[in-house]
Design a protein around this motif. Structure first.
Motif, short mmCIF file in Angstrom:
data_model
loop_
_atom_site.label_atom_id
_atom_site.label_comp_id
_atom_site.label_asym_id
_atom_site.label_seq_id
_atom_site.Cartn_x
_atom_site.Cartn_y
_atom_site.Cartn_z
N ARG A 39 0.83 -1.21 0.00
CA ARG A 39 0.00 0.00 0.00
C ARG A 39 0.87 1.26 0.00
NH1 ARG A 39 -3.18 -3.29 3.13
NH2 ARG A 39 -2.28 -2.58 5.09
N GLY B 1 2.42 1.63 -3.39
CA GLY B 1 1.37 2.04 -4.33
C GLY B 1 1.05 3.52 -4.20
N LYS B 2 0.98 4.02 -2.97
CA LYS B 2 0.71 5.45 -2.76
C LYS B 2 1.86 6.30 -3.28
CE LYS B 2 -2.52 5.01 1.00
NZ LYS B 2 -2.97 5.48 2.29
N GLU C 232 1.38 6.51 -6.93
CA GLU C 232 0.26 7.40 -7.24
C GLU C 232 0.70 8.87 -7.18
OE1 GLU C 232 -3.14 6.67 -4.78
OE2 GLU C 232 -3.21 4.56 -5.36
N ARG C 233 1.51 9.21 -6.17
CA ARG C 233 1.97 10.60 -6.02
C ARG C 233 2.93 11.00 -7.12
NH1 ARG C 233 2.11 9.03 -0.59
NH2 ARG C 233 4.34 8.66 -0.68
N GLY D 121 4.47 9.01 -10.47
CA GLY D 121 4.58 7.82 -11.32
C GLY D 121 5.90 7.69 -12.05
#
Length: 70
Positions: A7, A10-11, A14-15, A17
Motif C-alpha cells: 500500500r 502504491g501510494k 500514485e503521487r 509515477g
C-alpha cells in the motif's frame, strides 16, 4: 506485512509515477506473492524510467524473461 508495504509503495507511485525504485519495489512484492505478470510489468516500468537500475533487470532475469540484460 507485504500488504502494508504494498500500500505504501502504491501510494508513492500514485503521487509520482516516475519513481523507478518504487516500481522496482512493487515488482519485488508481486514476485514474492507469486504474481509474475504484475512483477514483470513493474520491473519493465522501472527500467523504462531508469535504465541503469540494477534490481528490476535482476528481477526479470529471476523471472526467466528472455532478452534481459544483467
Amino acid at each position: 506485512m507485504p500488504g502494508a508495504v504494498q500500500r505504501r509503495v502504491g501510494k508513492s507511485i500514485e503521487r509520482d509515477g516516475k519513481k523507478a525504485p518504487a516500481f522496482s519495489a512493487r515488482g519485488m512484492i508481486y514476485e514474492k506473492l507469486g504474481d509474475k505478470e504484475k512483477a514483470i510489468a513493474d520491473f519493465r516500468r522501472a527500467i523504462a524510467i531508469e535504465p541503469a537500475l540494477k534490481e528490476p533487470a535482476d528481477g526479470l532475469v529471476r523471472l526467466g524473461v528472455k532478452g534481459t540484460r544483467r
